[in-house]
Structures are given as structure tokens and as C-alpha cells.
Design an enzyme around this catalytic site. Structure first.
Site, PDB file in Angstrom:
ATOM      1  N   ILE A 154      25.864  93.441  57.728  1.00 49.49           N
ATOM      2  CA  ILE A 154      24.630  94.120  57.586  1.00 49.49           C
ATOM      3  C   ILE A 154      24.556  95.135  56.625  1.00 49.49           C
ATOM      4  O   ILE A 154      23.790  95.493  55.634  1.00 49.49           O
ATOM      5  CB  ILE A 154      24.012  94.484  59.094  1.00 49.49           C
ATOM      6  CG1 ILE A 154      23.746  92.940  59.852  1.00 49.49           C
ATOM      7  CG2 ILE A 154      22.576  94.962  58.970  1.00 49.49           C
ATOM      8  CD1 ILE A 154      23.547  93.107  61.276  1.00 49.49           C
ATOM      9  N   ASP A 173      33.233 103.956  57.281  1.00 46.95           N
ATOM     10  CA  ASP A 173      33.649 102.751  58.114  1.00 46.95           C
ATOM     11  C   ASP A 173      35.050 102.962  58.278  1.00 46.95           C
ATOM     12  O   ASP A 173      35.868 103.582  57.592  1.00 46.95           O
ATOM     13  CB  ASP A 173      33.202 101.298  57.290  1.00 46.95           C
ATOM     14  CG  ASP A 173      33.479 100.212  58.065  1.00 46.95           C
ATOM     15  OD1 ASP A 173      34.327 100.097  59.071  1.00 46.95           O
ATOM     16  OD2 ASP A 173      32.521  99.281  58.119  1.00 46.95           O
ATOM     17  N   CYS A 204      27.156 100.122  62.792  1.00 41.42           N
ATOM     18  CA  CYS A 204      28.264  99.852  63.457  1.00 41.42           C
ATOM     19  C   CYS A 204      28.090  99.489  64.749  1.00 41.42           C
ATOM     20  O   CYS A 204      27.157  99.186  65.333  1.00 41.42           O
ATOM     21  CB  CYS A 204      29.091 101.105  63.375  1.00 41.42           C
ATOM     22  SG  CYS A 204      27.930 102.410  64.365  1.00 41.42           S
ATOM     23  N   PRO A 205      28.950  98.456  65.416  1.00 41.56           N
ATOM     24  CA  PRO A 205      28.737  98.048  66.774  1.00 41.56           C
ATOM     25  C   PRO A 205      28.907  99.114  67.668  1.00 41.56           C
ATOM     26  O   PRO A 205      29.324 100.361  67.431  1.00 41.56           O
ATOM     27  CB  PRO A 205      30.022  97.224  66.908  1.00 41.56           C
ATOM     28  CG  PRO A 205      31.259  97.761  65.924  1.00 41.56           C
ATOM     29  CD  PRO A 205      30.520  98.306  64.807  1.00 41.56           C
ATOM     30  N   THR A 231      19.244 100.203  63.528  1.00 40.91           N
ATOM     31  CA  THR A 231      19.163  99.203  63.840  1.00 40.91           C
ATOM     32  C   THR A 231      20.293  98.251  64.302  1.00 40.91           C
ATOM     33  O   THR A 231      20.433  97.046  64.631  1.00 40.91           O
ATOM     34  CB  THR A 231      18.604  98.041  62.738  1.00 40.91           C
ATOM     35  OG1 THR A 231      19.540  98.161  61.647  1.00 40.91           O
ATOM     36  CG2 THR A 231      17.258  98.521  62.033  1.00 40.91           C
ATOM     37  N   SER A 232      21.271  99.279  65.089  1.00 43.40           N
ATOM     38  CA  SER A 232      22.509  98.815  65.531  1.00 43.40           C
ATOM     39  C   SER A 232      22.441  98.353  66.974  1.00 43.40           C
ATOM     40  O   SER A 232      22.004  97.396  67.493  1.00 43.40           O
ATOM     41  CB  SER A 232      23.716  99.412  65.085  1.00 43.40           C
ATOM     42  OG  SER A 232      23.633 100.743  65.617  1.00 43.40           O
ATOM     43  N   ARG A 233      22.994  99.388  67.802  1.00 42.31           N
ATOM     44  CA  ARG A 233      22.595  99.665  69.227  1.00 42.31           C
ATOM     45  C   ARG A 233      22.252 100.724  69.392  1.00 42.31           C
ATOM     46  O   ARG A 233      22.655 101.921  69.027  1.00 42.31           O
ATOM     47  CB  ARG A 233      24.000  99.087  69.847  1.00 42.31           C
ATOM     48  CG  ARG A 233      24.200  97.633  69.728  1.00 42.31           C
ATOM     49  CD  ARG A 233      23.626  96.716  70.620  1.00 42.31           C
ATOM     50  NE  ARG A 233      23.983  95.395  70.555  1.00 42.31           N
ATOM     51  CZ  ARG A 233      23.189  94.266  69.963  1.00 42.31           C
ATOM     52  NH1 ARG A 233      22.487  94.842  69.123  1.00 42.31           N
ATOM     53  NH2 ARG A 233      23.648  93.188  69.987  1.00 42.31           N
ATOM     54  N   ASP A 257      15.144 100.482  66.136  1.00 44.32           N
ATOM     55  CA  ASP A 257      14.881  98.995  66.570  1.00 44.32           C
ATOM     56  C   ASP A 257      15.560  98.886  67.775  1.00 44.32           C
ATOM     57  O   ASP A 257      15.298  97.503  68.543  1.00 44.32           O
ATOM     58  CB  ASP A 257      15.260  97.958  65.585  1.00 44.32           C
ATOM     59  CG  ASP A 257      14.954  96.512  65.885  1.00 44.32           C
ATOM     60  OD1 ASP A 257      13.820  96.437  66.281  1.00 44.32           O
ATOM     61  OD2 ASP A 257      15.674  95.543  65.736  1.00 44.32           O
ATOM     62  N   GLU A 262      16.784 100.304  76.449  1.00 47.84           N
ATOM     63  CA  GLU A 262      15.860  99.455  76.341  1.00 47.84           C
ATOM     64  C   GLU A 262      16.011  98.209  77.253  1.00 47.84           C
ATOM     65  O   GLU A 262      14.627  97.582  77.172  1.00 47.84           O
ATOM     66  CB  GLU A 262      15.957  98.862  74.780  1.00 47.84           C
ATOM     67  CG  GLU A 262      17.296  97.875  74.750  1.00 47.84           C
ATOM     68  CD  GLU A 262      17.473  97.276  73.133  1.00 47.84           C
ATOM     69  OE1 GLU A 262      17.285  97.983  72.170  1.00 47.84           O
ATOM     70  OE2 GLU A 262      17.599  96.195  73.117  1.00 47.84           O
ATOM     71  N   HIS A 294      13.489  96.039  69.238  1.00 46.04           N
ATOM     72  CA  HIS A 294      14.652  94.901  69.050  1.00 46.04           C
ATOM     73  C   HIS A 294      14.152  93.635  68.515  1.00 46.04           C
ATOM     74  O   HIS A 294      14.483  92.583  68.778  1.00 46.04           O
ATOM     75  CB  HIS A 294      15.372  94.692  70.235  1.00 46.04           C
ATOM     76  CG  HIS A 294      17.015  94.388  70.163  1.00 46.04           C
ATOM     77  ND1 HIS A 294      17.801  94.889  71.098  1.00 46.04           N
ATOM     78  CD2 HIS A 294      17.291  93.523  69.018  1.00 46.04           C
ATOM     79  CE1 HIS A 294      19.193  94.479  70.354  1.00 46.04           C
ATOM     80  NE2 HIS A 294      18.861  93.573  69.169  1.00 46.04           N
TER      81      HIS A 294
HETATM   82  P1  NAD Z   1      30.206  93.454  61.622  1.00 42.75           P
HETATM   83  O1  NAD Z   1      31.040  93.273  62.527  1.00 42.75           O
HETATM   84  O2  NAD Z   1      30.170  92.884  60.281  1.00 42.75           O
HETATM   85  O3  NAD Z   1      30.136  94.894  60.737  1.00 42.75           O
HETATM   86  C1  NAD Z   1      30.379  96.129  61.520  1.00 42.75           C
HETATM   87  C2  NAD Z   1      31.258  97.033  60.945  1.00 42.75           C
HETATM   88  O4  NAD Z   1      31.260  98.173  61.644  1.00 42.75           O
HETATM   89  C3  NAD Z   1      32.565  96.776  60.515  1.00 42.75           C
HETATM   90  O5  NAD Z   1      32.858  96.959  59.053  1.00 42.75           O
HETATM   91  C4  NAD Z   1      33.369  97.777  61.204  1.00 42.75           C
HETATM   92  O6  NAD Z   1      34.677  98.065  60.705  1.00 42.75           O
HETATM   93  C5  NAD Z   1      32.628  98.889  61.372  1.00 42.75           C
HETATM   94  N1  NAD Z   1      32.766  99.809  62.344  1.00 42.75           N
HETATM   95  C6  NAD Z   1      33.519  99.519  63.723  1.00 42.75           C
HETATM   96  N2  NAD Z   1      33.746 100.486  64.325  1.00 42.75           N
HETATM   97  C7  NAD Z   1      33.252 101.758  63.849  1.00 42.75           C
HETATM   98  C8  NAD Z   1      33.445 103.245  63.689  1.00 42.75           C
HETATM   99  N3  NAD Z   1      33.850 103.767  64.753  1.00 42.75           N
HETATM  100  N4  NAD Z   1      32.807 103.815  62.638  1.00 42.75           N
HETATM  101  C9  NAD Z   1      32.362 103.202  61.384  1.00 42.75           C
HETATM  102  N5  NAD Z   1      32.210 101.985  61.309  1.00 42.75           N
HETATM  103  C10 NAD Z   1      32.769 101.138  62.327  1.00 42.75           C
HETATM  104  O7  NAD Z   1      28.800  93.646  62.279  1.00 42.75           O
HETATM  105  P2  NAD Z   1      27.125  93.313  61.638  1.00 42.75           P
HETATM  106  O8  NAD Z   1      26.892  91.751  61.560  1.00 42.75           O
HETATM  107  O9  NAD Z   1      27.057  93.938  60.387  1.00 42.75           O
HETATM  108  O10 NAD Z   1      26.312  94.079  62.720  1.00 42.75           O
HETATM  109  C11 NAD Z   1      26.428  95.396  62.945  1.00 42.75           C
HETATM  110  C12 NAD Z   1      25.825  95.658  64.208  1.00 42.75           C
HETATM  111  O11 NAD Z   1      24.319  95.343  64.287  1.00 42.75           O
HETATM  112  C13 NAD Z   1      26.235  94.760  65.286  1.00 42.75           C
HETATM  113  O12 NAD Z   1      27.182  95.477  66.081  1.00 42.75           O
HETATM  114  C14 NAD Z   1      24.853  94.794  66.416  1.00 42.75           C
HETATM  115  O13 NAD Z   1      25.181  95.640  67.247  1.00 42.75           O
HETATM  116  C15 NAD Z   1      23.959  95.146  65.557  1.00 42.75           C
HETATM  117  N6  NAD Z   1      22.608  94.046  65.554  1.00 42.75           N
HETATM  118  C16 NAD Z   1      21.519  94.301  65.786  1.00 42.75           C
HETATM  119  C17 NAD Z   1      20.427  93.239  65.659  1.00 42.75           C
HETATM  120  C18 NAD Z   1      19.144  93.458  66.096  1.00 42.75           C
HETATM  121  O14 NAD Z   1      18.367  92.906  65.986  1.00 42.75           O
HETATM  122  N7  NAD Z   1      18.819  94.815  65.752  1.00 42.75           N
HETATM  123  C19 NAD Z   1      20.993  92.071  65.371  1.00 42.75           C
HETATM  124  C20 NAD Z   1      22.409  91.669  64.889  1.00 42.75           C
HETATM  125  C21 NAD Z   1      22.996  92.836  64.972  1.00 42.75           C
END
Ligand code: NAD
Length: 343
Positions: A154, A173, A204-205, A231-233, A257, A262, A294
């Protein structure tokens, strides 16, 4: 297989039925999965769960006791599952590693553009015959610096789109992405990113390391008036700190988001009920805060991919004993302690 499918809405059922084609017996449940509702899975071979279901040790123990043999998540994230407990119970956990990074990246841009140009406020004004522009002043994205935290699927797309707008991208990252480096994205430390960015977007996750990644200490070193997007968590931001940042002007605008509490709010119509969460209620009072419930993932393409991958996981497990996308064993150590910070 008999599958108890928790936290389902009519739109989930439509896409899951189409992908299933009648192969598995899907028992749709409105209820959110928790230790309390786990008995609803009686008789099921597999349980299918979503982002705000509560898969703690107690719930997993109850499911294993009922004879459930597979947990099939309809999400990419698994921060809501006690993977160590699942491992101990020999209960494999499958997920949907990628369904549509475009959906989330494009929603991120929707938040940025709406907050900046205030189209949500303009829409209401114009409908009321108010054509005044005071309060609607935005800024050009071209020439601004955007910070992207987490440049996986993303974050990479968000970087690409923002470069299209003429932004300079700083990224942070733990594992730099060569595709981003090739686009001209510059990797920096977290504090440098926050000190120099006009917009920061979190991708990030949620892990023990990223819980409350944005906190009071970081906001003290942040470029004043920046736009923060998540939009992550939810728990990646300490919401109380964000509220303090909004009140003192460190955060110029906030687009969310996801929200750390939530699970008790999102995905349901609560328009006739009183919101009991005072932190969330405070967020809603700011003119410069935009919250969506979300929905970043919520496109037809994403729902189709989620349904198809979930069915592929179930069918592979039934025929070979292994789901296509099992959460890798090495994730057990890094995620089990993040439980409780649902997003
Ligand atoms: P991904 O695994 O492809 O990318 C996550 C990136 O975060 C990786 O490059 C990883 O190295 C990096 N990362 C991990 N720990 C880190 C840290 N401590 N500091 C900095 N970077 C770090 O995941 P993605 O598919 O791009 O999704 C990202 C996040 O988006 C998911 O974890 C999920 O929580 C969230 N998400 C939200 C929705 C939504 O509807 N709002 C939908 C899908 C995913």
C-alpha cells in the site's frame, strides 16, 4: 466443509456465495467472534473471521474444543489473533495476504484531498446556498513533502500516486523497498520524516513495535500543522496524544480510517444510539478531522478477491490439509503480544 462465518454483512454474503459456488456449507453469522460467541461455531470444521473479531487464547481454545480445524481470516492483518495460542492448539490460521492495495491507497488519497480542499464542507455549504469560501483554503500538493511510514504494497502505491501529484516522498521502513527507491523515494529515520513532512501517511502493520508509534514525544518533534493520515491500524496512533496535537496545532488536520477502539463502533449503524466512547466523540468535534469507518478496503475488486482467496484457502485445506495462505510460523513470535490492540 461446514464453515461458521462471523461478522458478516449482506455485501460479504453476496461475494462469498458467488466465490463459493455451493461447494462449502457457509453458516453466516451477524455476531462478532469472541469467547462468548464461539459456541455459535458448534459443528463447524472451519471458522471465518474479520478484522474486529476477537481471536484471543480463550476464543481459540473454545473453537478447538468444538472441533474447529482451521481459522480462515478475511483480512490481510492478523494482529487480532493470538498466533502463539493458535500454534499451541495446532489450529492453522489462513489469511488473505493481498486483496487490493489499490483500494486502500486510493482511499488514502481521498482522505488527503478531502481534508485539504474541504470538499465535504463545500458540499454542504453549496446545498444550503452558501457560496462563501472562508474556511475552505487548501494548499497545492505539488511541491510538498509527504512522509510514508511502511512502504509495502500500500505504501508503495501511495508513494507512486503522490509523486504523480508532484510531491517529494520521504519514507521510513524497517525494510526499504527497492521499487520505491527506484521512484526516487528517500528513506530516513522516523524523527526526520516527521520533522520535514507536510503530510504523513501510515501504512505499517500493528505490531508491538508500531503500537503508539505516533505519540506525544514524536509529536513534539513534528513539523507544525502537518496533515496526519492513518489507514493502517488504529493503535499505531496514540489517540489521546493526537487529540493533544490537534488542540495545540501540531497536527493541522487528521484523516482516520481506523481507530484503536473501533471494534465496538465500526461496521454497524449506531445513528440512534449515544456514543459511549468519549475519546472518539471528542475527535468528531474537530473541524479538521475526517473519519471514515474502516472502509478503505471497501471496493468491489477487494471484496471479490477476499471472497475468492478465502474459498481457495478453505478448499485447499479440505483437499490437501493445508490452506494456500497460512500465516507463516515466524510471525508467531512477533504478533502474539500485540493482541488487545484491535483496529
Ligand atoms: P505490507 O506487509 O505489504 O507492508 C507493510 C510495510 O510496513 C512493510 O514494508 C514492512 O517492512 C513495514 N513495517 C513493518 N514494521 C515496521 C516498523 N516498525 N516501522 C516501519 N515500517 C514497518 O502491508 P500492506 O498490504 O501494505 O498493508 C499495510 C497495512 O495496512 C496492514 O498492516 C493493515 O494493517 C492495513 N490495512 C488496512 C486496510 C483498511 O481497510 N483500512 C486494508 C488493508 C490493510
Amino acid at each position: 466443509m461446514q464453515v461458521a462465518v462471523f461478522s458478516t454483512k449482506p455485501y460479504d454474503r453476496r461475494f462469498l456465495d458467488t466465490a463459493n459456488g455451493g461447494r462449502h456449507r457457509l453458516r453466516y453469522l451477524d455476531a462478532r467472534l469472541s469467547a462468548e460467541t464461539a459456541p455459535l461455531a458448534t459443528g463447524a470444521d472451519a471458522v471465518c473471521a474479520f478484522v474486529n473479531d476477537e481471536l484471543d487464547a480463550e476464543t481459540l481454545q473454545a473453537l478447538a474444543g468444538l472441533g474447529v480445524r482451521l481459522i480462515a481470516l478475511r483480512s490481510a492483518g492478523f494482529n487480532h489473533v493470538d498466533l502463539a495460542a493458535a500454534h499451541r492448539l495446532k489450529l492453522p490460521v489462513a489469511h488473505v495476504p493481498a486483496y487490493s492495495p489499490h483500494a486502500v491507497a486510493e482511499h488514502t488519497l481521498a482522505l488527503i484531498l478531502t481534508l485539504n480542499r474541504k470538499t465535504h464542507r463545500a458540499y454542504n455549504r453549496v446545498r444550503e446556498g452558501n457560496f462563501a469560501l472562508d474556511g475552505l483554503l487548501g494548499f497545492d500538493l505539488a511541491g510538498k513533502t509527504a512522509g510514508v511510514v511502511g512502504t509495502g504494497q500500500i505504501g508503495e502505491l501511495v508513494s507512486r500516486i503522490l509523486i504523480g501529484f508532484g510531491c517529494t516522498i520521504l519514507a521510513h521502513d524497517v525494510r526499504p523497498n527497492p521499487a520505491c527507491e527506484a521512484m526516487g523515494v528517500r528513506y530516513v529515520e522516523r524523527d526526520a520524516l516527521f520533522a520535514s513532512s507536510d503530510i504523513v501517511s501510515l501504512h505499517c502493520p500493528l505490531t508491538p513495535e508500531t503500537r503508539h508509534f505516533v505519540n506525544d514525544a514524536l509529536l513534539k518533534r513534528t513539523k507544525r500543522g502537518m496533515m496526519l493520515i492513518n489507514t493502517s491500524r488504529g493503535a499505531v496512533i496514540d489517540t489521546a496524544a493526537a487529540i493533544r496535537g490537534l488542540k495545540n496545532g501540531t497536527i493541522g488536520s487528521l484523516g482516520l480510517d481506523v481507530y484503536e477502539e473501533e471494534a465496538h463502533l465500526f461496521f454497524d449503524d449506531r445513528s440512534n444510539r449515544v456514543i459511549q466512547d468519549d475519546v472518539f466523540a471528542r475527535l468528531l468535534t474537530f473541524p479538521n478531522v475526517l473519519i471514515t469507518g474502516h472502509q478503505a478496503f471497501f471496493t468491489a475488486e477487494a471484496l471479490r478477491n477476499i471472497a475468492e482467496t478465502t474459498m481457495a484457502n478453505l478448499t485447499a485445506f479440505e483437499t490437501t490439509g493445508r490452506a494456500v495462505h497460512e500465516v507463516p510460523a515466524e510471525k508467531v513470535a512477533t504478533t502474539s503480544t500485540s493482541l488487545g490492540q484491535r483496529a
